[in-house]
Design a protein around this motif. Sequence first.
Motif, PDB file in Angstrom:
ATOM      1  N   ASN A 109      -0.184  -8.769 -11.147  1.00 13.98           N
ATOM      2  CA  ASN A 109      -0.854  -7.593 -11.701  1.00 13.98           C
ATOM      3  C   ASN A 109      -1.387  -6.662 -10.614  1.00 13.98           C
ATOM      4  OD1 ASN A 109      -2.869  -9.231 -10.736  1.00 13.98           O
ATOM      5  ND2 ASN A 109      -4.210  -8.995 -12.523  1.00 13.98           N
ATOM      6  N   SER A 110      -1.006  -6.889  -9.362  1.00 11.93           N
ATOM      7  CA  SER A 110      -1.490  -6.059  -8.261  1.00 11.93           C
ATOM      8  C   SER A 110      -0.681  -4.770  -8.167  1.00 11.93           C
ATOM      9  CB  SER A 110      -1.404  -6.819  -6.935  1.00 11.93           C
ATOM     10  OG  SER A 110      -1.665  -5.956  -5.844  1.00 11.93           O
ATOM     11  N   ILE A 111      -1.359  -3.687  -7.843  1.00 12.39           N
ATOM     12  CA  ILE A 111      -0.675  -2.410  -7.654  1.00 12.39           C
ATOM     13  C   ILE A 111       0.259  -2.464  -6.453  1.00 12.39           C
ATOM     14  CG2 ILE A 111      -2.443  -1.380  -6.170  1.00 12.39           C
ATOM     15  CD1 ILE A 111      -2.012   1.247  -7.691  1.00 12.39           C
ATOM     16  N   ALA A 112       0.050  -3.423  -5.549  1.00 13.67           N
ATOM     17  CA  ALA A 112       0.921  -3.571  -4.381  1.00 13.67           C
ATOM     18  C   ALA A 112       2.309  -4.061  -4.762  1.00 13.67           C
ATOM     19  CB  ALA A 112       0.301  -4.530  -3.375  1.00 13.67           C
ATOM     20  N   ARG A 113       2.493  -4.485  -6.018  1.00 15.85           N
ATOM     21  CA  ARG A 113       3.841  -4.829  -6.485  1.00 15.85           C
ATOM     22  C   ARG A 113       4.634  -3.571  -6.824  1.00 15.85           C
ATOM     23  NH1 ARG A 113       4.201 -10.623  -8.084  1.00 15.85           N
ATOM     24  NH2 ARG A 113       6.121 -10.025  -9.166  1.00 15.85           N
ATOM     25  N   ASP A 114       3.942  -2.438  -7.019  1.00  9.56           N
ATOM     26  CA  ASP A 114       4.597  -1.202  -7.449  1.00  9.56           C
ATOM     27  C   ASP A 114       4.948  -0.275  -6.292  1.00  9.56           C
ATOM     28  OD1 ASP A 114       4.348  -1.977 -10.150  1.00  9.56           O
ATOM     29  OD2 ASP A 114       2.301  -1.195 -10.204  1.00  9.56           O
ATOM     30  N   PHE A 115       4.188  -0.316  -5.213  1.00 12.85           N
ATOM     31  CA  PHE A 115       4.516   0.463  -4.014  1.00 12.85           C
ATOM     32  C   PHE A 115       3.831  -0.184  -2.813  1.00 12.85           C
ATOM     33  CE2 PHE A 115       0.702   2.414  -5.684  1.00 12.85           C
ATOM     34  CZ  PHE A 115      -0.046   2.749  -4.571  1.00 12.85           C
ATOM     35  N   TYR A 116       4.226   0.249  -1.623  1.00 13.39           N
ATOM     36  CA  TYR A 116       3.793  -0.391  -0.389  1.00 13.39           C
ATOM     37  C   TYR A 116       2.349  -0.043  -0.047  1.00 13.39           C
ATOM     38  CZ  TYR A 116       3.549  -1.393   4.638  1.00 13.39           C
ATOM     39  OH  TYR A 116       3.164  -1.846   5.881  1.00 13.39           O
ATOM     40  N   ILE A 117       1.491  -1.063  -0.008  1.00 13.32           N
ATOM     41  CA  ILE A 117       0.104  -0.934   0.426  1.00 13.32           C
ATOM     42  C   ILE A 117      -0.060  -1.820   1.653  1.00 13.32           C
ATOM     43  CG2 ILE A 117      -2.313  -1.255  -0.204  1.00 13.32           C
ATOM     44  CD1 ILE A 117      -1.565  -0.753  -3.073  1.00 13.32           C
ATOM     45  N   PRO A 118      -0.155  -1.241   2.850  1.00 12.39           N
ATOM     46  CA  PRO A 118      -0.100  -2.035   4.090  1.00 12.39           C
ATOM     47  C   PRO A 118      -1.119  -3.166   4.164  1.00 12.39           C
ATOM     48  CG  PRO A 118       0.062   0.311   4.574  1.00 12.39           C
ATOM     49  CD  PRO A 118      -0.263   0.203   3.129  1.00 12.39           C
ATOM     50  N   GLY A 119      -2.342  -2.912   3.715  1.00 15.77           N
ATOM     51  CA  GLY A 119      -3.380  -3.925   3.835  1.00 15.77           C
ATOM     52  C   GLY A 119      -3.212  -5.099   2.901  1.00 15.77           C
ATOM     53  N   SER A 120      -2.241  -5.041   1.979  1.00 14.66           N
ATOM     54  CA  SER A 120      -2.030  -6.130   1.011  1.00 14.66           C
ATOM     55  C   SER A 120      -0.966  -7.128   1.448  1.00 14.66           C
ATOM     56  CB  SER A 120      -1.638  -5.540  -0.349  1.00 14.66           C
ATOM     57  OG  SER A 120      -2.668  -4.744  -0.875  1.00 14.66           O
ATOM     58  N   THR A 121      -0.322  -6.908   2.579  1.00 16.78           N
ATOM     59  CA  THR A 121       0.712  -7.849   3.038  1.00 16.78           C
ATOM     60  C   THR A 121       0.058  -9.174   3.385  1.00 16.78           C
ATOM     61  OG1 THR A 121       2.019  -6.019   3.927  1.00 16.78           O
ATOM     62  CG2 THR A 121       2.527  -8.244   4.730  1.00 16.78           C
ATOM     63  N   PRO A 122       0.437 -10.265   2.716  1.00 13.00           N
ATOM     64  CA  PRO A 122      -0.233 -11.551   2.943  1.00 13.00           C
ATOM     65  C   PRO A 122       0.181 -12.194   4.268  1.00 13.00           C
ATOM     66  CG  PRO A 122       1.526 -11.801   1.328  1.00 13.00           C
ATOM     67  CD  PRO A 122       1.444 -10.337   1.644  1.00 13.00           C
ATOM     68  N   ILE A 123      -0.684 -13.051   4.774  1.00 20.57           N
ATOM     69  CA  ILE A 123      -0.458 -13.762   6.037  1.00 20.57           C
ATOM     70  C   ILE A 123      -0.827 -15.230   5.842  1.00 20.57           C
ATOM     71  CG2 ILE A 123      -1.218 -13.992   8.456  1.00 20.57           C
ATOM     72  CD1 ILE A 123      -1.801 -11.004   8.456  1.00 20.57           C
TER      73      ILE A 123
END
Length: 431
Positions: A109-123
């Motif tokens: 349900n994250s908006i990062a699934r719809d477009f690229y949000i740099p700070g959401s890239t998991p590590i």
Amino acid sequence: MNCLKKLLFLSAAGLALTGAAHAQAPLEDRLAVLEAMVAELKAELASERAKGDADIVRIETQMAATSAPAAPPPQADGFRVGDATVKIGGIIDLDAHVTHLDGGAIASNSIARDFYIPGSTPIGGESTTFTDFTAESTRFFISASQPAGEGSVTGYLEMDFLGSAQGNELVTNSYSPRMRRAFVTYGNWLAGQEWSTFQNTSAIPESASFLILSDGMIFVRQPQIRYTHGNWQVAIENPNTPTITSGNQDANTLPDAVVRYNWKGDYGNVSLAGLARQLRVDEAGVTEEAFGYGLSVSGLLKVGARDDIRFNVVGGEGVGRYVGLAAGREAVLSPAGELEAIPAFGGLIAWRHPFGKTARLNIGYSGLFLDNPSYVPAARTASVQSAYAAVLWDVAPKVTLGVEAMHGIREEESGADGSISRFTFSTKYAF
């Protein structure tokens, strides 16, 4: 003497000449006189016929002009409601993503699934791959404009469906609209929610996905009051202070202030902008303040017959939420309890190359680098970077298909990093 009288006179003269041929001048002289009179009559008849033909042409031309259908009036841009001209438009957009993450997962349900949000890239997690289809970036707007004084007043409202907390993917995919832009303009003034004056929107690269190269991009929409005079723009805008240690603070007493100067010509456009900010934390009865600032150069430069280069470069202290979709924070409380602005530097560059009749290739790079203090937790973002390539083509008027590949990396202060790779297919119809 008209032609009829002359004809009668000529006939009588001919009879007289014939009957009295033996009593008058030699026959050759009398015939010469008669021939001269005939020639004069022919010339006058020809002149009368020409005048008649001209009258006929004039009359036919007038009749044709009268009977021809009137040219259709120019098509109106919008429609009338009272004294206002109202316009409606937008885009219908479908994006299909296949995403691979090498360091974890992004919630469905994250908006990062719809477009690229740099700070959401998991590590630090397990690698995952998933597919998403979304139409949430579909957008519509309505505007109204009417005369006011010596100018006009215009209202604009724009909405889309990204980030909706209402819908889900189980059955109906029903998502609620959200406000993107809502403002009024009158003369040189603008009041409402609009792109930040610190941002030059012409620097946004063309992409198949909703947004690309957001790492070093200035990207903010917020409420503001703006004044424009010639090439100058001055604005006060909504303040906010995201911090590392105290969360997202909304305790500012002063608005953010922006001054911008724009150049525009056959070469494209370039903007120089300055940002001044109050950073403020009010927590447990203790208030701390710091000064934040930013400088940016951005624009679109035409290259060759159809190519262009889009770019922005930005740097400063405490500009975190203005750059990289808030990939970094703006301030941090030091161990001594003082609020310290965080330096940051970033930018992007993208090349757009049209080919064929309606196709174009877009490639670009973007990055943001944060100079966090040494006491900041090791898990905080230190940098984000990405690159992309996209091919788009118009298959019909206002209908665009696109394919895109992008790769991004987020690195923490500890040195650990994670990456995202995404392939996108999109269809867009603008109306």
